[in-house]
Scaffold this motif. Sequence first.
Motif, PDB file in Angstrom:
ATOM      1  N   ARG A 104      -7.432  -2.372   1.843  1.00 15.28           N
ATOM      2  CA  ARG A 104      -6.594  -3.112   2.785  1.00 15.28           C
ATOM      3  C   ARG A 104      -5.897  -4.280   2.096  1.00 15.28           C
ATOM      4  NH1 ARG A 104     -10.196  -3.772   6.204  1.00 15.28           N
ATOM      5  NH2 ARG A 104     -10.920  -5.855   5.645  1.00 15.28           N
ATOM      6  N   GLY A 105      -6.615  -4.973   1.219  1.00 14.45           N
ATOM      7  CA  GLY A 105      -6.006  -6.109   0.524  1.00 14.45           C
ATOM      8  C   GLY A 105      -4.855  -5.695  -0.371  1.00 14.45           C
ATOM      9  N   VAL A 106      -5.006  -4.574  -1.126  1.00 11.90           N
ATOM     10  CA  VAL A 106      -3.937  -4.116  -2.020  1.00 11.90           C
ATOM     11  C   VAL A 106      -2.744  -3.624  -1.207  1.00 11.90           C
ATOM     12  CG1 VAL A 106      -3.332  -2.459  -3.819  1.00 11.90           C
ATOM     13  CG2 VAL A 106      -5.583  -3.561  -3.837  1.00 11.90           C
ATOM     14  N   GLN A 107      -3.023  -2.932  -0.121  1.00  9.88           N
ATOM     15  CA  GLN A 107      -1.925  -2.432   0.703  1.00  9.88           C
ATOM     16  C   GLN A 107      -1.129  -3.577   1.313  1.00  9.88           C
ATOM     17  OE1 GLN A 107      -4.053   0.071   3.420  1.00  9.88           O
ATOM     18  NE2 GLN A 107      -4.329   1.751   1.932  1.00  9.88           N
ATOM     19  N   GLN A 108      -1.825  -4.621   1.747  1.00 10.80           N
ATOM     20  CA  GLN A 108      -1.119  -5.779   2.287  1.00 10.80           C
ATOM     21  C   GLN A 108      -0.276  -6.471   1.216  1.00 10.80           C
ATOM     22  OE1 GLN A 108       0.316  -7.220   4.924  1.00 10.80           O
ATOM     23  NE2 GLN A 108      -1.650  -7.410   5.995  1.00 10.80           N
ATOM     24  N   LEU A 109      -0.835  -6.583   0.003  1.00 10.24           N
ATOM     25  CA  LEU A 109      -0.085  -7.200  -1.092  1.00 10.24           C
ATOM     26  C   LEU A 109       1.148  -6.366  -1.449  1.00 10.24           C
ATOM     27  CD1 LEU A 109       0.090  -9.370  -3.331  1.00 10.24           C
ATOM     28  CD2 LEU A 109      -1.321  -7.868  -4.761  1.00 10.24           C
ATOM     29  N   THR A 110       1.018  -5.048  -1.361  1.00 10.64           N
ATOM     30  CA  THR A 110       2.146  -4.179  -1.700  1.00 10.64           C
ATOM     31  C   THR A 110       3.293  -4.356  -0.709  1.00 10.64           C
ATOM     32  OG1 THR A 110       0.576  -2.584  -2.625  1.00 10.64           O
ATOM     33  CG2 THR A 110       2.801  -1.792  -2.140  1.00 10.64           C
ATOM     34  N   ARG A 111       2.956  -4.601   0.526  1.00 11.31           N
ATOM     35  CA  ARG A 111       4.005  -4.756   1.531  1.00 11.31           C
ATOM     36  C   ARG A 111       4.735  -6.093   1.414  1.00 11.31           C
ATOM     37  NH1 ARG A 111       0.124  -2.056   4.966  1.00 11.31           N
ATOM     38  NH2 ARG A 111      -0.706  -4.090   5.600  1.00 11.31           N
ATOM     39  N   LEU A 112       4.075  -7.088   0.876  1.00 12.55           N
ATOM     40  CA  LEU A 112       4.665  -8.424   0.799  1.00 12.55           C
ATOM     41  C   LEU A 112       5.435  -8.582  -0.511  1.00 12.55           C
ATOM     42  CD1 LEU A 112       1.635 -10.516   2.118  1.00 12.55           C
ATOM     43  CD2 LEU A 112       3.710  -9.889   3.373  1.00 12.55           C
ATOM     44  N   ARG A 113       6.621  -9.169  -0.436  1.00 10.91           N
ATOM     45  CA  ARG A 113       7.447  -9.414  -1.611  1.00 10.91           C
ATOM     46  C   ARG A 113       7.911 -10.864  -1.611  1.00 10.91           C
ATOM     47  NH1 ARG A 113       7.279  -5.514  -5.639  1.00 10.91           N
ATOM     48  NH2 ARG A 113       7.024  -3.462  -4.649  1.00 10.91           N
ATOM     49  N   HIS A 114       7.443 -11.595  -2.605  1.00 14.46           N
ATOM     50  CA  HIS A 114       7.858 -12.997  -2.730  1.00 14.46           C
ATOM     51  C   HIS A 114       7.580 -13.435  -4.169  1.00 14.46           C
ATOM     52  CE1 HIS A 114       7.888 -17.400  -2.099  1.00 14.46           C
ATOM     53  NE2 HIS A 114       8.779 -17.111  -1.152  1.00 14.46           N
ATOM     54  N   PRO A 115       8.403 -14.334  -4.725  1.00 11.64           N
ATOM     55  CA  PRO A 115       8.160 -14.787  -6.100  1.00 11.64           C
ATOM     56  C   PRO A 115       6.803 -15.443  -6.309  1.00 11.64           C
ATOM     57  CG  PRO A 115      10.371 -15.396  -5.384  1.00 11.64           C
ATOM     58  CD  PRO A 115       9.650 -14.862  -4.181  1.00 11.64           C
ATOM     59  N   ARG A 116       6.175 -15.959  -5.225  1.00 14.76           N
ATOM     60  CA  ARG A 116       4.882 -16.623  -5.381  1.00 14.76           C
ATOM     61  C   ARG A 116       3.711 -15.678  -5.128  1.00 14.76           C
ATOM     62  NH1 ARG A 116       7.969 -19.075  -7.872  1.00 14.76           N
ATOM     63  NH2 ARG A 116       8.880 -21.070  -7.291  1.00 14.76           N
ATOM     64  N   LEU A 117       4.000 -14.439  -4.836  1.00 13.27           N
ATOM     65  CA  LEU A 117       2.950 -13.435  -4.648  1.00 13.27           C
ATOM     66  C   LEU A 117       3.006 -12.446  -5.809  1.00 13.27           C
ATOM     67  CD1 LEU A 117       3.359 -12.667  -0.816  1.00 13.27           C
ATOM     68  CD2 LEU A 117       2.051 -14.498  -1.922  1.00 13.27           C
ATOM     69  N   LEU A 118       1.838 -11.935  -6.184  1.00 12.16           N
ATOM     70  CA  LEU A 118       1.773 -10.978  -7.274  1.00 12.16           C
ATOM     71  C   LEU A 118       2.570  -9.725  -6.919  1.00 12.16           C
ATOM     72  CD1 LEU A 118       0.461 -10.477 -10.070  1.00 12.16           C
ATOM     73  CD2 LEU A 118      -1.420  -9.333  -8.859  1.00 12.16           C
ATOM     74  N   THR A 119       3.449  -9.321  -7.834  1.00  7.76           N
ATOM     75  CA  THR A 119       4.342  -8.196  -7.576  1.00  7.76           C
ATOM     76  C   THR A 119       3.654  -6.882  -7.942  1.00  7.76           C
ATOM     77  OG1 THR A 119       6.243  -9.591  -8.035  1.00  7.76           O
ATOM     78  CG2 THR A 119       6.593  -7.211  -8.088  1.00  7.76           C
ATOM     79  N   VAL A 120       3.594  -5.970  -6.985  1.00  9.90           N
ATOM     80  CA  VAL A 120       2.986  -4.655  -7.223  1.00  9.90           C
ATOM     81  C   VAL A 120       4.083  -3.693  -7.683  1.00  9.90           C
ATOM     82  CG1 VAL A 120       1.737  -2.723  -6.176  1.00  9.90           C
ATOM     83  CG2 VAL A 120       1.198  -5.076  -5.500  1.00  9.90           C
ATOM     84  N   GLN A 121       3.838  -3.031  -8.815  1.00 13.03           N
ATOM     85  CA  GLN A 121       4.821  -2.095  -9.363  1.00 13.03           C
ATOM     86  C   GLN A 121       4.455  -0.640  -9.098  1.00 13.03           C
ATOM     87  OE1 GLN A 121       6.746  -2.845 -12.877  1.00 13.03           O
ATOM     88  NE2 GLN A 121       6.804  -5.053 -12.532  1.00 13.03           N
ATOM     89  N   HIS A 122       3.196  -0.400  -8.815  1.00 13.32           N
ATOM     90  CA  HIS A 122       2.784   0.952  -8.429  1.00 13.32           C
ATOM     91  C   HIS A 122       1.671   0.806  -7.395  1.00 13.32           C
ATOM     92  CE1 HIS A 122       2.528   5.321  -9.032  1.00 13.32           C
ATOM     93  NE2 HIS A 122       1.233   5.167  -8.791  1.00 13.32           N
ATOM     94  N   PRO A 123       1.775   1.470  -6.274  1.00  8.35           N
ATOM     95  CA  PRO A 123       0.787   1.275  -5.196  1.00  8.35           C
ATOM     96  C   PRO A 123      -0.598   1.779  -5.598  1.00  8.35           C
ATOM     97  CG  PRO A 123       2.231   3.115  -4.683  1.00  8.35           C
ATOM     98  CD  PRO A 123       2.781   2.476  -5.912  1.00  8.35           C
ATOM     99  N   LEU A 124      -1.529   1.471  -4.729  1.00  8.93           N
ATOM    100  CA  LEU A 124      -2.925   1.818  -4.985  1.00  8.93           C
ATOM    101  C   LEU A 124      -3.100   3.332  -5.037  1.00  8.93           C
ATOM    102  CD1 LEU A 124      -5.893   0.739  -5.197  1.00  8.93           C
ATOM    103  CD2 LEU A 124      -6.024   1.077  -2.721  1.00  8.93           C
ATOM    104  N   GLU A 125      -3.859   3.777  -6.044  1.00 10.17           N
ATOM    105  CA  GLU A 125      -4.232   5.181  -6.189  1.00 10.17           C
ATOM    106  C   GLU A 125      -5.752   5.255  -6.245  1.00 10.17           C
ATOM    107  OE1 GLU A 125      -2.269   7.687  -6.113  1.00 10.17           O
ATOM    108  OE2 GLU A 125      -0.264   6.974  -6.641  1.00 10.17           O
ATOM    109  N   GLU A 126      -6.300   6.267  -5.546  1.00  6.91           N
ATOM    110  CA  GLU A 126      -7.759   6.409  -5.498  1.00  6.91           C
ATOM    111  C   GLU A 126      -8.146   7.750  -6.109  1.00  6.91           C
ATOM    112  OE1 GLU A 126     -11.502   6.144  -2.317  1.00  6.91           O
ATOM    113  OE2 GLU A 126      -9.408   6.222  -1.601  1.00  6.91           O
ATOM    114  N   SER A 127      -9.213   7.695  -6.875  1.00  4.71           N
ATOM    115  CA  SER A 127      -9.823   8.908  -7.415  1.00  4.71           C
ATOM    116  C   SER A 127     -11.305   8.874  -7.092  1.00  4.71           C
ATOM    117  CB  SER A 127      -9.599   8.997  -8.930  1.00  4.71           C
ATOM    118  OG  SER A 127     -10.261   7.935  -9.604  1.00  4.71           O
TER     119      SER A 127
END
Length: 907
Positions: free
Chosen positions: A88-111
């Motif tokens: 949930r935390g990674v998905q929320q971070l992926t949806r948010l885009r701002h210079p002060r938030l860590l930028t996600v370049q590839h979404p979460l992958e699960e194995s």
Amino acid sequence: MESMLNKLKSTVTKVTADMTSAVMGNPVTREFEVGRHIASGGPGMCWRIYNGTKKSTKQEVAVFVFDKKMVEKYQKFDKDQIIESLKRGVQQLTRLRHPRLLTVQHPLEESRDCLAFCTEPVFASLSNVLGQWDNLPSPVPTDIKDYKLYDVETKYGLLQISEGLSFLHSGVKMVHGNLCLENVILNKSGAWKIMGFDFSISSTNPSDAEPKYSCKEWEPNLPPLCLPNPEYLAPEYILSVSCDAASDMYSLGVVMHAVFNEGKPVFQVNKHDIFKSFSRQLDQLSRLSPTMLNKIPEEVREHVKMLLSVTPNVRPDADQMTKIPFFDDVGAVTLAYFDSLFQRDNLQKSQFYKNLPKVLPKLPKRVVVYRILPALASEFVNPDMVPFVLPNVLLIAEECTKDEYVRLILPDLSPVFKQQEPVQILLIFLQKMDLLLTKTPPEDIKNSVLPMVYRALEAPSIQIQELCLNIIPTFANLIEYPSMKNALIPRIKSACLQTSSLAVRVNSLVCLGKILEYLDKWYVIDEILPFLQQIPSREPAVLMGVLGIYKCTFSHKKLGIPKEHLAAKSLPHLVSLSIDNNLNLNQFNSFMAVIKDMLTRMEAEHKTKLEQLHSMQEQQRYQSNHSLLSSSDIDDVFGGSSGSAGVNGKANGNSASAPQLNRMSLTLEEKQRLAKEQEQAAKLRNQPALAPQSIKPATPSTQAKDLTSCLLNNMTSLGSLSLTSPPRPGLIQGSTISAYPSTTPMGSMASNGYNPTMGFQTGGQGMRPPGPGLYGGMATTTSTPNFGALTHNQGSTNTPDMSALDSLFTSNKPKVSLNQMAPPKPTPGTTATPWLNQFGSAQPSQTAPMQGAPLVMGGVTSGFGMQANPFFSPQNFSQPTAAPVMNAGGGLRHSSSVNNDLKDLFG
């Protein structure tokens, strides 16, 4: 040593194996290459951070990996809760885009084994930087272990977090819910970014002005990864189960306290009895001691105290925190301006870049290199901004090491080297050419930097050409000689000949004059000096430039102009230029001064050369004479090559004493006399040999003779004349004895062993061993001549038989026996030669042996010796003949002149 290497190998293998096993099979690995483990972060430091690159674009990324083995100890329900919270935390971070938030370049992958996602390049978490090294590789990376935060980084980092919270609270209507050190990430450029939205709470009424947030009750039975960090939570979150934006501001206050206190929060919470700990914490916060905040800077201490207030309404909001004076630091403002450059127009950017050089020296190098430099490099794509950005980039390059320059700056500068517009780019590079040539690798200099200089020399702008010509001497020592000789110098010469600008022509000559010292002597003579004669211009400035190059070449110690070139080319050219009508008096005097210096040196050099040649010729002539003299001495010692003792031979006594004479110490007068004798001997050897006047064919000998036996017998008989002679009797009546003592040059020659005596030898010196009395000036007394040896065989009238020496004549000459070469016996009452009477009258027949063949050396007649000597002439010895006067005792009565001559001879 082997054990250490094995341990290192096993550690690397283990880390690689762990990483491979953790990520293997995850879909992230399809698009990204996963590198080494560099950091850790996220809730509970559970995320391992690896560096990586995107396979398609080679773009650098950070790969966050959560290994599911970390939660194997929990029950399946708890395990699922942890996994869901992290996802949930990674998905929320992926949806948010701002210079002060860590930028996600590839979404979460699960194995089956892990969770993974990719972000912008990351350096470490703020928790790692402040000393919390959980879930880090072993050993801890040096760059993290030695990392120290600068004040400007701390200020701007806290400002960035405040701005991030402002975005969440005002823009998204969201509460982070778990703001702590492990959820603040430092990217590769040093910017502080927020992550860890596992416990974020969105507003229930986002459209309303006053958002409302529903907060979950604290469940102590859940695993720690399913709960926020209690040490950073606001008291109301636990005690009253309520939260809002002010709760995040409290967390910000704890983060600020931890940053200034080596990562320690305000309070340590007992997680087993969380409610009791928070109740006690509430009491302490109500009466917060000033000593708890003494490490916090004074200008922000009051704001931190307000953030830690137990009353949420007292806490300042995020917008207010971004405007406090603490963040008005010039470094923080500069960094903030860079982050907002995309919002500025070219005019605003240009004004900012013009003032930036004043600020850069005040900032730490790490901030400048990793924060400001990338922002500046990004402006190179805008040609209009390059003239404003480039000076700042080159200023940063001066403070970088060569490795940093090559790695961080040169890749961005290489495309700029090729830009020709605007022209200011070329001017800026020329002004910093020494920096470029010092730090740029040779291959890049050849391919990028020098071509830019060549373009400047060929540019249509006269100003650029002048600037380039003025700057080239300042970095000429950094240019490789082949490049200077084959590329730079020809372009300078071309600029001088082809330009119509007097300033460019003069600057070309001045530039050549300044870089002469870096050129080879013969290149200057063969290329530069002939080029000066091709310049058609006759302006005084150009002529003085030509004169300057001649003068520099002529006077430089390394260069110089040979006298041949001076005489044939340089001086004629300078003389023709010196009489140009455009020159004034001072300029003419300058020409004449250089011309006179050249003439003086040419005269001195050529005079020295001629003197050396003359000295060498004299030395060779002396050595030639000395070698001839030495060979003559050897011939004299061994009896001569022709068998003639009258020309080259010596008396046996003199030849034996010559080596001893050379070994003795001579006086100055004796050395002078010896030098004269050597000179006369050399002249004697240069005279042609005299042939006998009448030669009769010799009768062939029918019987071979033993030459050795005959020579030995003759020598033995001669030796017996003096060694076995009886006591000297009185002088024989009528014997022919020369009345002249040996005071003439010919006599001195005989006494020193260089020429045989031309008169009669005394019997006492015939075969006497060498002794002190034999050398001129060494004997203190004189002895009466011993004539007993001459009268010993008085009764014998036979001439010595010399036929044994016939074989010494060469075969190409007519063989004449030595017996036939002896003069015929004179008849009584006659003389042998018309001029021999001057030395004594003819003797009666009873003295014929003395008269006919007086022995001189080895049985050779004195008459033959006198005829063979060209220096013995009657004209030199034409003194009146006088018979020797006998005294009463049977001896000679010497005249006073004879006594004086003997004194001169024997000292």
